[in-house]
Design a protein around this motif. Sequence first.
Motif, PDB file in Angstrom:
ATOM      1  N   UNK A 159      -6.474 -75.412  94.565  1.00  0.00           N
ATOM      2  CA  UNK A 159      -5.383 -76.127  95.214  1.00  0.00           C
ATOM      3  C   UNK A 159      -4.129 -75.944  94.371  1.00  0.00           C
ATOM      4  N   UNK A 160      -3.194 -75.119  94.819  1.00  0.00           N
ATOM      5  CA  UNK A 160      -1.976 -74.899  94.036  1.00  0.00           C
ATOM      6  C   UNK A 160      -1.028 -76.088  94.145  1.00  0.00           C
ATOM      7  N   UNK A 161      -0.114 -76.201  93.180  1.00  0.00           N
ATOM      8  CA  UNK A 161       0.951 -77.190  93.278  1.00  0.00           C
ATOM      9  C   UNK A 161       1.850 -76.846  94.457  1.00  0.00           C
ATOM     10  N   UNK A 202       7.237 -66.897  93.044  1.00  0.00           N
ATOM     11  CA  UNK A 202       6.630 -65.594  93.325  1.00  0.00           C
ATOM     12  C   UNK A 202       6.581 -64.728  92.069  1.00  0.00           C
ATOM     13  N   UNK A 203       7.627 -64.779  91.274  1.00  0.00           N
ATOM     14  CA  UNK A 203       7.647 -64.010  90.030  1.00  0.00           C
ATOM     15  C   UNK A 203       6.536 -64.471  89.092  1.00  0.00           C
ATOM     16  N   UNK A 204       6.328 -65.791  89.030  1.00  0.00           N
ATOM     17  CA  UNK A 204       5.262 -66.321  88.180  1.00  0.00           C
ATOM     18  C   UNK A 204       3.893 -65.851  88.666  1.00  0.00           C
ATOM     19  N   UNK A 205       3.641 -65.896  89.981  1.00  0.00           N
ATOM     20  CA  UNK A 205       2.345 -65.481  90.520  1.00  0.00           C
ATOM     21  C   UNK A 205       2.094 -63.993  90.301  1.00  0.00           C
ATOM     22  N   UNK A 206       3.128 -63.173  90.498  1.00  0.00           N
ATOM     23  CA  UNK A 206       2.954 -61.734  90.305  1.00  0.00           C
ATOM     24  C   UNK A 206       2.649 -61.397  88.855  1.00  0.00           C
ATOM     25  N   UNK A 207       3.214 -62.153  87.924  1.00  0.00           N
ATOM     26  CA  UNK A 207       3.007 -61.878  86.499  1.00  0.00           C
ATOM     27  C   UNK A 207       1.758 -62.535  85.935  1.00  0.00           C
ATOM     28  N   UNK A 216       4.950 -76.247  95.020  1.00  0.00           N
ATOM     29  CA  UNK A 216       5.939 -75.160  95.006  1.00  0.00           C
ATOM     30  C   UNK A 216       5.299 -73.782  95.159  1.00  0.00           C
ATOM     31  N   UNK A 217       3.976 -73.695  94.907  1.00  0.00           N
ATOM     32  CA  UNK A 217       3.281 -72.411  95.047  1.00  0.00           C
ATOM     33  C   UNK A 217       2.474 -72.326  96.343  1.00  0.00           C
ATOM     34  N   UNK A 218       2.289 -73.455  97.016  1.00  0.00           N
ATOM     35  CA  UNK A 218       1.421 -73.481  98.199  1.00  0.00           C
ATOM     36  C   UNK A 218       1.856 -72.513  99.290  1.00  0.00           C
ATOM     37  N   UNK A 219       3.154 -72.400  99.644  1.00  0.00           N
ATOM     38  CA  UNK A 219       3.527 -71.447 100.704  1.00  0.00           C
ATOM     39  C   UNK A 219       3.155 -70.008 100.363  1.00  0.00           C
ATOM     40  N   UNK A 220       3.240 -69.657  99.076  1.00  0.00           N
ATOM     41  CA  UNK A 220       2.931 -68.287  98.672  1.00  0.00           C
ATOM     42  C   UNK A 220       1.436 -68.017  98.773  1.00  0.00           C
ATOM     43  N   UNK A 221       0.612 -69.001  98.399  1.00  0.00           N
ATOM     44  CA  UNK A 221      -0.834 -68.835  98.552  1.00  0.00           C
ATOM     45  C   UNK A 221      -1.200 -68.750 100.026  1.00  0.00           C
ATOM     46  N   UNK A 274       0.438 -73.823  87.668  1.00  0.00           N
ATOM     47  CA  UNK A 274       0.290 -73.301  89.026  1.00  0.00           C
ATOM     48  C   UNK A 274      -0.722 -74.094  89.846  1.00  0.00           C
ATOM     49  N   UNK A 275      -1.820 -74.532  89.225  1.00  0.00           N
ATOM     50  CA  UNK A 275      -2.913 -75.124  89.992  1.00  0.00           C
ATOM     51  C   UNK A 275      -3.026 -76.630  89.755  1.00  0.00           C
ATOM     52  N   UNK A 276      -3.090 -77.342  90.847  1.00  0.00           N
ATOM     53  CA  UNK A 276      -3.381 -78.772  90.769  1.00  0.00           C
ATOM     54  C   UNK A 276      -4.872 -78.984  90.565  1.00  0.00           C
ATOM     55  N   UNK A 277      -5.701 -78.175  91.229  1.00  0.00           N
ATOM     56  CA  UNK A 277      -7.151 -78.255  91.097  1.00  0.00           C
ATOM     57  C   UNK A 277      -7.763 -76.872  91.197  1.00  0.00           C
ATOM     58  N   UNK A 278      -8.799 -76.644  90.393  1.00  0.00           N
ATOM     59  CA  UNK A 278      -9.663 -75.484  90.541  1.00  0.00           C
ATOM     60  C   UNK A 278     -11.068 -76.056  90.671  1.00  0.00           C
ATOM     61  N   UNK A 279     -11.673 -75.911  91.836  1.00  0.00           N
ATOM     62  CA  UNK A 279     -12.945 -76.591  92.123  1.00  0.00           C
ATOM     63  C   UNK A 279     -14.146 -75.702  91.772  1.00  0.00           C
ATOM     64  N   UNK A 280     -15.183 -76.364  91.243  1.00  0.00           N
ATOM     65  CA  UNK A 280     -16.347 -75.658  90.719  1.00  0.00           C
ATOM     66  C   UNK A 280     -17.609 -76.348  91.209  1.00  0.00           C
ATOM     67  N   UNK A 281     -18.596 -75.519  91.634  1.00  0.00           N
ATOM     68  CA  UNK A 281     -19.865 -76.092  92.100  1.00  0.00           C
ATOM     69  C   UNK A 281     -20.945 -75.026  92.065  1.00  0.00           C
ATOM     70  N   UNK A 282     -22.158 -75.463  91.699  1.00  0.00           N
ATOM     71  CA  UNK A 282     -23.322 -74.575  91.680  1.00  0.00           C
ATOM     72  C   UNK A 282     -23.065 -73.304  90.867  1.00  0.00           C
TER      73      UNK A 282
END
Length: 512
Positions: free
Chosen positions: A488-490, A446-451, A492-497, A473-481
Motif C-alpha cells: 500500500x503506497x503513500x 515518479x523520479x523517486x520510483x524510477x530510481x 502521493x505515490x498511489x496514482x503512479x502505482x 514510499x510505502x505505508x504498508x508492505x503485507x506479508x503472509x505464509x
Amino acid sequence: MIISVKSSSQMTFEDLRGLRVEGYIRDSKLDQRDGFGSETQRHNEERFAEAYGLALGSRWYTEFVSGRSVDKREEFQQLLEDAALDLFDVLLVDHTCRFGRNQAECIRYKDELQQLGKIVIFVSQGIISGSDRDFLTERINETLDEQYSRNLSRYVIDGLSEKASQGHAIGSPPLGYRTEKHHSGRGAWCVADPDSMPALLAALRGYSSGIHSFRTLAQELNVQGYRTATGKPSTESSISTILNNRFYEGKVVYHRGQADEQVIDGAHQVPEEVHDLWDQCQLVRESRNRPGQPSPRSKDQRIYPLTGALVCDEGGEPFHGVGTQRKNGLELRMFHSWRRCEMRPRSASVSRIEEEFVQRVLGCLVLDDDWNEAVLHLLAAEGTEPDNSAEIRRIDAAITNLKKQHLWGAVADQEFKDGFRDLQRQRRTLAPRPSTQTALDLERAAKMLRNLPRLWRHPGITAEQRRDLAREIFEEVRFRDGRLTAVRPHSQYAPLFAYDVWSTGVGGECST
C-alpha cells in the motif's frame, strides 16, 4: 440531558428527582479502616438515590487505587469519557476523599464535569459540588482530605525505612523471585521463584557471554518466549534494571541515588549461580565502558530495511526485527508477536523478505513515457469535491436521535457507544479531501520510483537508508505464509502505482 451551569449553583436535592445517576467508588486497604469500604460506599449511594427519586444506573465505576493522582485511575477516566458522551446527569460519590486526595486535581475535574453539565453529589456529607451553599464546606473537606494523604505518606515512608533496615526489599519482588507470607499472615519475604528463575538465568547468561547488547539480548529473550517479572516482553530498560539491581548481589538499596542512600545486607537468599553470573555481567559492563572499547554490535546490524512498513496480512499488526546469535554468526529475522494472530510461521529471515521485496515489488516498478499524460488526465477527470453538507446534516440528526433513544432506555449502553462511534467515523470520512496533486508533485514521485530499484541495489547504500526509502514510499508492505502479498503506497505515490498496474496488466509474477 444537559444541566445549565447557572442552575447547578442554586440546585437542591429535590431538583435532582428523575435525573440519570451513576455511582463512583474508590477504595484502598488503608481506607477500609476508616469506614470507606466499597460495600459501605455503594450502600450509601443507593440509599441516597432511592430517597431522592434518582434513576440509578448499573455501571458502578469501581476501583482500588490511591486518590493522590488520576493517572492510574482507569475507572475515573472512564466516567469522564462517559460524561462527555452524556451517559448520565449526576455522579454520586460517598465522600469528598473518595473523589480524590489532591485538591488541585479535584477542583479541575469537578469543573470539567460541571462544564459538561454534570452534577457531583457527596452523599455522606450532603454536598452538591459547586453550589453556593456548600462551597466553603467542600473546600475545607478537600484540604483536610489532602492533609490526611500527606500525613499517611509520611507514615508509609517511616515504615519503608524500617523495612529496608531489616534487609527486606522494597516494592515488588524482582525477576526470579516471589513474595512468600508467614502462615500467621504477618510478615513476608522474597524467595526464589522456580517459574521465573529460568528467565533471569537466561538474561544473566546471555549478557555475561559478552556477545549481546541490551537491545539484542532483549530481542533474544523475547524470541525464546521469556517474559519480565510483570509478564511483558523484555526491553533495553528491563535488561538494565536486572543488571543494576544489587538485589542479585545479596544487597538491598534504599533511596538509591539520593543523599541518604543506604546499602544493606539483604535478608533474602541468592543462589550461587545467580550471584556469580551477576558479578560476571558487571565485569562485562565495566570493560565496555572503558574508553576505546568497541560496541558489541554495529549500528547497521540492528537496522531492518522494512521496519515500520512490514505488517501481517492477517490483522495488520507490525513485524519487528530480531537479531539472534547463531554458531555461524548473527541471524537477522523479522518477527511478528501478536498473540491472537494465527499466521504461521511468525518470523522470516530478513534476507528472504528483502529478496521477495526486490523481485516482486522493485522488479515490477516500470513507468513508461506515457504515465504523465494518463495520470494527470485521470486526476482531472475526478472533478470537484462533492457537496456532502446534506449527508453531514443527516448524520448529525442520527446522532441526536440515537442520544434520545439511549435516554429513553430504548438503546443499551454498549449499542449506544458502538453506534455513536460509527456515526462519528462516517462524519469524518465526509471531510474535504486534500487538494489534488500537482504535476510537479507527481514528477518528483515518479523520479523517486524510477530510481528506487537502482538505489536499493547500490553497494554504497546503508540499511538505514533502505529503511527510510521504504518508509517514504510505502505505508504498508503485507506479508503472509512466508511471502509478500500486497503493498500500500503513500497517497502521493498511489496514482503512479495504479498506472503501473493498469499499463502492465494485473497478474503474472509482478502482481502483488
